[in-house]
Design a protein around this motif. Structure first.
Motif, PDB file in Angstrom:
ATOM      1  N   ALA A   1       0.738  -1.221  -0.142  1.00 64.93           N
ATOM      2  CA  ALA A   1       0.077   0.065  -0.117  1.00 64.93           C
ATOM      3  C   ALA A   1       1.084   1.126   0.105  1.00 64.93           C
ATOM      4  O   ALA A   1       0.329   2.279  -0.494  1.00 64.93           O
ATOM      5  N   THR A   2       2.183   1.168   0.609  1.00 62.91           N
ATOM      6  CA  THR A   2       3.062   2.283   0.573  1.00 62.91           C
ATOM      7  C   THR A   2       3.718   2.524  -0.654  1.00 62.91           C
ATOM      8  O   THR A   2       4.574   3.225  -0.726  1.00 62.91           O
ATOM      9  N   GLY A   3       3.634   1.525  -1.850  1.00 59.70           N
ATOM     10  CA  GLY A   3       4.368   1.639  -2.787  1.00 59.70           C
ATOM     11  C   GLY A   3       5.613   0.889  -3.062  1.00 59.70           C
ATOM     12  O   GLY A   3       6.263   0.818  -4.022  1.00 59.70           O
ATOM     13  N   GLN A   4       5.989   0.383  -2.002  1.00 62.24           N
ATOM     14  CA  GLN A   4       7.283  -0.631  -1.946  1.00 62.24           C
ATOM     15  C   GLN A   4       6.823  -1.811  -3.064  1.00 62.24           C
ATOM     16  O   GLN A   4       6.025  -2.508  -2.666  1.00 62.24           O
ATOM     17  N   GLN A   5       7.972  -2.293  -3.609  1.00 57.41           N
ATOM     18  CA  GLN A   5       8.079  -3.491  -4.631  1.00 57.41           C
ATOM     19  C   GLN A   5       8.483  -4.557  -3.401  1.00 57.41           C
ATOM     20  O   GLN A   5       9.275  -4.660  -2.706  1.00 57.41           O
ATOM     21  N   VAL A   6       7.735  -5.594  -3.459  1.00 57.44           N
ATOM     22  CA  VAL A   6       7.930  -6.891  -2.757  1.00 57.44           C
ATOM     23  C   VAL A   6       8.153  -8.215  -3.609  1.00 57.44           C
ATOM     24  O   VAL A   6       7.558  -8.347  -4.662  1.00 57.44           O
ATOM     25  N   ILE A   7       9.217  -8.770  -3.156  1.00 57.80           N
ATOM     26  CA  ILE A   7       9.758 -10.108  -3.781  1.00 57.80           C
ATOM     27  C   ILE A   7       9.353 -11.114  -2.951  1.00 57.80           C
ATOM     28  O   ILE A   7      10.053 -11.177  -1.827  1.00 57.80           O
ATOM     29  N   ASN A   8       8.331 -12.033  -3.399  1.00 57.58           N
ATOM     30  CA  ASN A   8       8.209 -13.189  -2.427  1.00 57.58           C
ATOM     31  C   ASN A   8       8.997 -14.471  -3.062  1.00 57.58           C
ATOM     32  O   ASN A   8       8.924 -14.703  -4.428  1.00 57.58           O
ATOM     33  N   THR A   9       9.839 -15.105  -2.175  1.00 57.29           N
ATOM     34  CA  THR A   9      10.769 -16.212  -2.691  1.00 57.29           C
ATOM     35  C   THR A   9      10.400 -17.517  -1.921  1.00 57.29           C
ATOM     36  O   THR A   9       9.718 -17.454  -1.042  1.00 57.29           O
ATOM     37  N   SER A  10      11.001 -18.535  -2.342  1.00 57.87           N
ATOM     38  CA  SER A  10      11.072 -19.765  -1.788  1.00 57.87           C
ATOM     39  C   SER A  10      11.655 -19.875  -0.164  1.00 57.87           C
ATOM     40  O   SER A  10      11.500 -20.864   0.530  1.00 57.87           O
ATOM     41  N   GLY A  11      12.466 -19.001   0.101  1.00 56.99           N
ATOM     42  CA  GLY A  11      13.505 -19.030   1.187  1.00 56.99           C
ATOM     43  C   GLY A  11      14.551 -17.753   1.038  1.00 56.99           C
ATOM     44  O   GLY A  11      14.351 -17.207   0.131  1.00 56.99           O
ATOM     45  N   GLU A  12      15.431 -17.800   2.246  1.00 57.41           N
ATOM     46  CA  GLU A  12      16.249 -16.684   2.211  1.00 57.41           C
ATOM     47  C   GLU A  12      17.470 -16.946   1.159  1.00 57.41           C
ATOM     48  O   GLU A  12      17.760 -16.258   0.443  1.00 57.41           O
ATOM     49  N   LEU A  13      17.857 -18.283   1.036  1.00 60.86           N
ATOM     50  CA  LEU A  13      18.663 -18.434  -0.030  1.00 60.86           C
ATOM     51  C   LEU A  13      18.337 -18.160  -1.430  1.00 60.86           C
ATOM     52  O   LEU A  13      18.952 -17.555  -2.175  1.00 60.86           O
ATOM     53  N   HIS A  14      16.896 -18.539  -1.678  1.00 59.49           N
ATOM     54  CA  HIS A  14      16.345 -18.133  -2.973  1.00 59.49           C
ATOM     55  C   HIS A  14      16.310 -16.540  -3.227  1.00 59.49           C
ATOM     56  O   HIS A  14      16.695 -16.186  -4.137  1.00 59.49           O
ATOM     57  N   LEU A  15      16.032 -15.944  -2.098  1.00 59.75           N
ATOM     58  CA  LEU A  15      15.984 -14.539  -2.159  1.00 59.75           C
ATOM     59  C   LEU A  15      17.214 -13.900  -2.286  1.00 59.75           C
ATOM     60  O   LEU A  15      17.481 -12.988  -3.329  1.00 59.75           O
ATOM     61  N   GLU A  16      18.264 -14.293  -1.791  1.00 62.08           N
ATOM     62  CA  GLU A  16      19.742 -13.935  -1.850  1.00 62.08           C
ATOM     63  C   GLU A  16      20.269 -14.111  -3.563  1.00 62.08           C
ATOM     64  O   GLU A  16      20.568 -13.172  -4.186  1.00 62.08           O
TER      65      GLU A  16
END
Length: 108
Positions: free
Chosen positions: A17-32
């Motif tokens: 709602a604040t305009g931030q882009q969010v990335i949803n991944t399968s876990g921390e390693l996947h996010l990295e």
């Protein structure tokens, strides 16, 4: 972000709602790995801020067995393990337990 999403089907992109882009991944390693790909392949030269990851915690609720039933199941697993060792079949106790359960279900 759209290129990342196309390259990795396990990534979900959203906007808060604040305009931030969010990335949803399968876990921390996947996010990295996704962040590394963004910096090196999909958006080189673009500066972006990354907040601390929000990690969801999921639990499954199962009915609690009464102590007598749990003790009976444990004893049966122990018997199956002992019988299995004597038979020399090489099955694990869990495999022997599953085999017994399947046999019981077939006889019902």
């Amino acid at each position: 972000l759209e290129l990342l999403k196309q390259a990795d089907p396990n990534v979900q992109i959203g906007v808060t709602a604040t305009g931030q882009q969010v990335i949803n991944t399968s876990g921390e390693l996947h996010l990295e790995r996704c962040l590394r790909d963004l910096r090196t392949t999909f958006a080189p030269g673009i500066d972006f801020k990354v907040s601390e990851p929000l990690i969801g915690f999921l639990e499954t609720i199962v009915p609690q067995l009464n102590r007598a039933k749990q003790a009976e199941m444990d004893a049966e697993k122990d018997r199956a393990k002992k019988n299995n060792e004597e038979d020399g079949e090489g099955l694990t106790a869990e495999d022997a337990w599953e085999r017994k359960k399947q046999t019981e279900e077939k006889t019902k």
